[in-house]
Every structure is written in C-alpha cells, then in structure tokens.
Design an enzyme around this catalytic site. Sequence first.
Site, PDB file in Angstrom:
ATOM      1  N   ARG A 195     106.996  27.079  15.991  1.00 12.79           N
ATOM      2  CA  ARG A 195     107.745  27.355  17.221  1.00 12.79           C
ATOM      3  C   ARG A 195     108.925  26.416  17.386  1.00 12.79           C
ATOM      4  O   ARG A 195     110.020  26.818  17.678  1.00 12.79           O
ATOM      5  CB  ARG A 195     106.817  27.225  18.437  1.00 12.79           C
ATOM      6  N   HIS A 224     101.211  34.715  18.985  1.00 12.26           N
ATOM      7  CA  HIS A 224     100.356  35.050  17.828  1.00 12.26           C
ATOM      8  C   HIS A 224     100.572  36.514  17.423  1.00 12.26           C
ATOM      9  O   HIS A 224     100.693  36.827  16.235  1.00 12.26           O
ATOM     10  CB  HIS A 224      98.869  34.883  18.168  1.00 12.26           C
ATOM     11  N   LYS A 276      84.789  22.197  21.106  1.00 10.90           N
ATOM     12  CA  LYS A 276      83.386  22.169  21.536  1.00 10.90           C
ATOM     13  C   LYS A 276      83.135  23.164  22.661  1.00 10.90           C
ATOM     14  O   LYS A 276      82.116  23.814  22.709  1.00 10.90           O
ATOM     15  CB  LYS A 276      83.009  20.745  21.954  1.00 10.90           C
ATOM     16  N   SER A 330      98.312  28.490  23.469  1.00 15.99           N
ATOM     17  CA  SER A 330      97.042  28.863  24.113  1.00 15.99           C
ATOM     18  C   SER A 330      96.683  27.831  25.184  1.00 15.99           C
ATOM     19  O   SER A 330      96.211  28.175  26.263  1.00 15.99           O
ATOM     20  CB  SER A 330      95.919  28.923  23.077  1.00 15.99           C
TER      21      SER A 330
END
Length: 177
Positions: free
Chosen positions: A91, A18, A42, A129
Amino acid sequence: MPTLAVYPGSFDPLTNGHVDIIERGARLFDHIIVALLVNAEKSPLFTMEERLDITRRVFRHLPNVEVDTFNGLLVDYVERRHAQVIVRGLRAVSDFEFEFQMALMNRQLNGRIETVFMMPAEQYSYISSRLIKEVFALGGRVHGLVPDTVEDRLRQKVQKPASSPTTRKRQKSRARK
Ligand code: PNS
C-alpha cells in the site's frame, strides 16, 4: 505450465483492498489461492469459519479463485500446493520494510518461490483490517471499504455482545417491570 499463486494473510476481516488485489491476481495468474493463516492472532474478531465463509462468498463468481487455510511456514504450504508465486499487496512505503524482510526470508527458505507485489487501487491504499475494526468499534462508517457481507457481519457482532451476569440481571428486572 499454469501459474499458480498463493495470496496469504489473516483477513480479519477481508477488506476491499484485499478484494482488489485478489481480482488483479485472478486476471494475472491461472489460479490464485487465498490462504488464511490459522492462529495468526490469539483473539481474532472473526472465527476461521466466518472468514472462510465470507471469502468464499465474495469470490464465488471467480472460478480461478480458491480459498483455503494454512498452518506453519508459508513456503511449505506453497510448495505443498505446487504453487510458484506468493502475492502480497503493497500500500505504502511503510509496508515496504516488513514485506521486503518477508520476501527475502521466504526466498532464503525456498529459492524456487517468487514473491510478487501488487498495488491496490489508490482509494484502498490506506485501508487495513486493523483500522476497519477500530473505526467500526468506535461507531465510524466503513461502508465501501469492506465487502457488504463483512459490513453486515460487523453489525451483527455489535448487536450481539456477550452478555455479562450484571447485564442479564438488569434485563430480567426490566422484563419484570
Ligand atoms: O495478513 P498478514 O498479517 O499481513 O499476513 C502475514 C502472513 C500470514 C503472510 C505471514 O505472517 C506468514 O506468512 N505467516 C506464516 C508463517 C511464516 O511462514 N513465517 C515466516 C514469514 S517470512
């Protein structure tokens, strides 16, 4: 007219992939807004406050990088901010299908906004991530793949697990010994 770009995402957590895209965007556009989606997952690992703080710290040396949050449709946020461009990182081929769908849906929703894809440096092309969280949770090394501040905070999270009643009982009994 200055070109204003929005780089949206969950950033849970921010990775060096990022960072690479944002730095490239900051060279290409007059102003780039890193827009963190509220309620993407969530149960995110990092709270929104933590993600905002991390991202602001990492880019405090770049005056044309702004960090903000958004809710609802991305194109509505982009329009509200009077931006013209959405930046997304690509990517590998595996990213293409989803990104292609999103770009065309966003164009269908608002034809005035263009999506621009940018490739990160090849050493970051496999980082996500999700993988960072999984590898770190299982004791793997993520050094060099995330900013140092993210690595520190991942370590703090592991050192401070929420204690259960059983753990607390064990701790008390150990303290008495
Ligand atoms: O970090 P991510 O999960 O790849 O980011 C995905 C994101 C935030 C760009 C996407 O989920 C999004 O734009 N969400 C906002 C809601 C929206 O506009 N959905 C329609 C997209 S076509």
